[in-house]
Motif scaffolding. Structure first.
Motif, PDB file in Angstrom:
ATOM      1  N   ALA A 105       0.845  -1.200   0.000  1.00  0.00           N
ATOM      2  CA  ALA A 105       0.000   0.000   0.000  1.00  0.00           C
ATOM      3  C   ALA A 105       0.876   1.243   0.000  1.00  0.00           C
ATOM      4  O   ALA A 105       1.558   1.536   0.983  1.00  0.00           O
ATOM      5  N   ASN A 106       0.862   1.987  -1.126  1.00  0.00           N
ATOM      6  CA  ASN A 106       1.706   3.176  -1.234  1.00  0.00           C
ATOM      7  C   ASN A 106       1.127   4.130  -2.263  1.00  0.00           C
ATOM      8  O   ASN A 106       0.638   3.687  -3.310  1.00  0.00           O
ATOM      9  N   PRO A 107       1.158   5.442  -2.000  1.00  0.00           N
ATOM     10  CA  PRO A 107       0.581   6.396  -2.954  1.00  0.00           C
ATOM     11  C   PRO A 107       1.411   6.608  -4.212  1.00  0.00           C
ATOM     12  O   PRO A 107       0.920   7.189  -5.182  1.00  0.00           O
ATOM     13  N   TYR A 108       2.661   6.138  -4.222  1.00  0.00           N
ATOM     14  CA  TYR A 108       3.543   6.423  -5.345  1.00  0.00           C
ATOM     15  C   TYR A 108       3.730   5.247  -6.307  1.00  0.00           C
ATOM     16  O   TYR A 108       4.305   5.419  -7.372  1.00  0.00           O
ATOM     17  N   TYR A 109       3.304   4.066  -5.928  1.00  0.00           N
ATOM     18  CA  TYR A 109       3.423   2.932  -6.835  1.00  0.00           C
ATOM     19  C   TYR A 109       2.289   1.947  -6.569  1.00  0.00           C
ATOM     20  O   TYR A 109       1.639   1.967  -5.514  1.00  0.00           O
ATOM     21  N   HIS A 110       2.060   1.101  -7.559  1.00  0.00           N
ATOM     22  CA  HIS A 110       1.003   0.094  -7.482  1.00  0.00           C
ATOM     23  C   HIS A 110       1.657  -1.282  -7.544  1.00  0.00           C
ATOM     24  O   HIS A 110       2.495  -1.538  -8.413  1.00  0.00           O
ATOM     25  N   ARG A 124      15.708  -1.210   3.996  1.00  0.00           N
ATOM     26  CA  ARG A 124      16.562  -0.415   3.105  1.00  0.00           C
ATOM     27  C   ARG A 124      16.012  -0.406   1.679  1.00  0.00           C
ATOM     28  O   ARG A 124      16.003   0.636   1.007  1.00  0.00           O
ATOM     29  N   ALA A 125      15.544  -1.558   1.212  1.00  0.00           N
ATOM     30  CA  ALA A 125      14.988  -1.648  -0.136  1.00  0.00           C
ATOM     31  C   ALA A 125      13.621  -0.978  -0.217  1.00  0.00           C
ATOM     32  O   ALA A 125      13.262  -0.404  -1.252  1.00  0.00           O
ATOM     33  N   ALA A 126      12.850  -1.055   0.863  1.00  0.00           N
ATOM     34  CA  ALA A 126      11.533  -0.412   0.893  1.00  0.00           C
ATOM     35  C   ALA A 126      11.668   1.103   0.766  1.00  0.00           C
ATOM     36  O   ALA A 126      10.883   1.758   0.068  1.00  0.00           O
ATOM     37  N   VAL A 127      12.665   1.675   1.426  1.00  0.00           N
ATOM     38  CA  VAL A 127      12.918   3.120   1.317  1.00  0.00           C
ATOM     39  C   VAL A 127      13.339   3.476  -0.103  1.00  0.00           C
ATOM     40  O   VAL A 127      12.912   4.496  -0.662  1.00  0.00           O
ATOM     41  N   LEU A 128      14.172   2.650  -0.702  1.00  0.00           N
ATOM     42  CA  LEU A 128      14.601   2.881  -2.086  1.00  0.00           C
ATOM     43  C   LEU A 128      13.403   2.896  -3.028  1.00  0.00           C
ATOM     44  O   LEU A 128      13.273   3.807  -3.870  1.00  0.00           O
ATOM     45  N   LEU A 129      12.531   1.911  -2.912  1.00  0.00           N
ATOM     46  CA  LEU A 129      11.343   1.847  -3.769  1.00  0.00           C
ATOM     47  C   LEU A 129      10.457   3.069  -3.570  1.00  0.00           C
ATOM     48  O   LEU A 129       9.946   3.648  -4.540  1.00  0.00           O
ATOM     49  N   GLN A 130      10.275   3.476  -2.329  1.00  0.00           N
ATOM     50  CA  GLN A 130       9.490   4.672  -2.021  1.00  0.00           C
ATOM     51  C   GLN A 130      10.097   5.905  -2.697  1.00  0.00           C
ATOM     52  O   GLN A 130       9.387   6.715  -3.308  1.00  0.00           O
ATOM     53  N   ASP A 131      11.408   6.041  -2.617  1.00  0.00           N
ATOM     54  CA  ASP A 131      12.090   7.209  -3.196  1.00  0.00           C
ATOM     55  C   ASP A 131      12.008   7.197  -4.724  1.00  0.00           C
ATOM     56  O   ASP A 131      11.873   8.251  -5.352  1.00  0.00           O
ATOM     57  N   ILE A 132      12.105   6.024  -5.320  1.00  0.00           N
ATOM     58  CA  ILE A 132      11.976   5.930  -6.780  1.00  0.00           C
ATOM     59  C   ILE A 132      10.582   6.376  -7.202  1.00  0.00           C
ATOM     60  O   ILE A 132      10.422   7.160  -8.147  1.00  0.00           O
ATOM     61  N   GLY A 133       9.562   5.876  -6.508  1.00  0.00           N
ATOM     62  CA  GLY A 133       8.192   6.252  -6.839  1.00  0.00           C
ATOM     63  C   GLY A 133       7.931   7.740  -6.658  1.00  0.00           C
ATOM     64  O   GLY A 133       7.305   8.376  -7.516  1.00  0.00           O
ATOM     65  N   GLN A 134       8.418   8.306  -5.573  1.00  0.00           N
ATOM     66  CA  GLN A 134       8.196   9.725  -5.310  1.00  0.00           C
ATOM     67  C   GLN A 134       8.963  10.597  -6.297  1.00  0.00           C
ATOM     68  O   GLN A 134       8.444  11.612  -6.779  1.00  0.00           O
ATOM     69  N   ARG A 190       4.057  -0.945 -18.737  1.00  0.00           N
ATOM     70  CA  ARG A 190       2.720  -0.732 -18.183  1.00  0.00           C
ATOM     71  C   ARG A 190       2.818   0.220 -16.995  1.00  0.00           C
ATOM     72  O   ARG A 190       3.808   0.175 -16.242  1.00  0.00           O
ATOM     73  N   TYR A 191       1.785   1.056 -16.839  1.00  0.00           N
ATOM     74  CA  TYR A 191       1.749   1.998 -15.723  1.00  0.00           C
ATOM     75  C   TYR A 191       0.323   2.090 -15.194  1.00  0.00           C
ATOM     76  O   TYR A 191      -0.635   1.749 -15.891  1.00  0.00           O
ATOM     77  N   HIS A 192       0.206   2.552 -13.966  1.00  0.00           N
ATOM     78  CA  HIS A 192      -1.106   2.657 -13.323  1.00  0.00           C
ATOM     79  C   HIS A 192      -1.557   4.112 -13.396  1.00  0.00           C
ATOM     80  O   HIS A 192      -1.024   4.963 -12.685  1.00  0.00           O
ATOM     81  N   PRO A 193      -2.519   4.450 -14.268  1.00  0.00           N
ATOM     82  CA  PRO A 193      -2.897   5.850 -14.475  1.00  0.00           C
ATOM     83  C   PRO A 193      -3.580   6.458 -13.255  1.00  0.00           C
ATOM     84  O   PRO A 193      -4.377   5.810 -12.575  1.00  0.00           O
ATOM     85  N   VAL A 194      -3.244   7.716 -13.002  1.00  0.00           N
ATOM     86  CA  VAL A 194      -3.892   8.498 -11.952  1.00  0.00           C
ATOM     87  C   VAL A 194      -4.826   9.520 -12.577  1.00  0.00           C
ATOM     88  O   VAL A 194      -5.909   9.782 -12.083  1.00  0.00           O
ATOM     89  N   GLY A 195      -4.386  10.104 -13.679  1.00  0.00           N
ATOM     90  CA  GLY A 195      -5.193  11.091 -14.390  1.00  0.00           C
ATOM     91  C   GLY A 195      -5.390  10.686 -15.836  1.00  0.00           C
ATOM     92  O   GLY A 195      -5.870   9.594 -16.132  1.00  0.00           O
TER      93      GLY A 195
END
Length: 236
Positions: A105-110, A124-134, A190-195
């Protein structure tokens, strides 16, 4: 209808001038102004559009393979350094949650529907993924591209998962980096559209810039997977 009566030439001139000004203002409003039924969202665009009025240029990278060459032999060293002891199966993984972070569950990736992995990473990897998404979000805004979420297609795998994958996926090595919770795959086609809809190629170019910059910061290793349609990423 009664005719207007003017008691003096001055009053007549004033009245004519008044109606002329009103007519001129009405014409200006028609040409330059909006209608009375404009909604507040039209007059003041809501941030839901999230489009930069002065977008930066999209550069991408000259070559995907050259920009992201980090193969298994490089990534496995980082996986052994930062990862957990490989999990045998799903039951074993359930007892290892103190070492892992839930990332579904994260606002920056699906996170895609996972068939051969479970949504856990080492912190450590979870923070990396979060930063990539943001950073991907920030880059889309800076370049005037409608927001889309990244799609994570593979995360932590058990030894049982790897054994099953090897039957039909030649890239699924026995000593997979995914066993250690340090590695995740991000889909690039593939990407998860927001708009609004955006071409996948455009989003891929932006993602490449993001991954190239973070890799240059020596925060991760990245492999461009042609057949799997993803970036294979291990935290450093």
């Amino acid at each position: 209808m009664k005719k207007l009566r003017f008691h003096s030439p001055t009053q007549r001139q004033f009245t004519i001038g008044f109606f002329a000004v009103v007519a001129l203002l009405a014409l200006c409003r028609l040409i330059f102004g909006g209608s009375d039924d404009e909604s507040p969202s039209t007059l003041n665009p809501q941030p839901s559009s999230l489009l930069n009025p002065h977008p930066n240029r999209i550069w991408s990278v000259p070559s995907y393979k050259d920009a992201f060459p980090d193969a298994q032999d490089v990534q496995i060293l980082a996986a052994n350094k930062w990862g957990v002891r490989p999990v045998k199966n799903r039951e074993d993984a359930e007892h290892r949650k103190k070492e892992l972070v839930y990332i579904a569950a994260n606002p920056y990736y699906h996170v895609d529907r996972l068939k051969s992995s479970i949504p856990y990473l080492v912190p450590r990897a979870a923070v990396l993924l979060q930063d990539i998404g943001q950073t991907f979000y920030d880059s889309l805004y800076a370049k005037g591209v409608p927001l889309n979420k990244l799609i994570v297609t593979s995360v932590l795998r058990s030894m049982d998962d790897v054994a099953k994958l090897q039957r039909h996926n030649q890239n699924a090595t026995e000593n997979s980096c995914h066993l250690y919770g340090t590695t995740f795959d991000i889909c690039y086609n593939r990407y998860h559209p927001v708009g609004r809809y955006v071409r996948d190629d455009t989003l891929k170019w932006v993602l490449c810039e993001v991954l190239r910059d973070i890799r240059r910061q020596e925060r991760c290793y990245v492999k461009y997977e042609v057949k799997q349609g993803c970036f294979h990423i291990t935290v450093r």
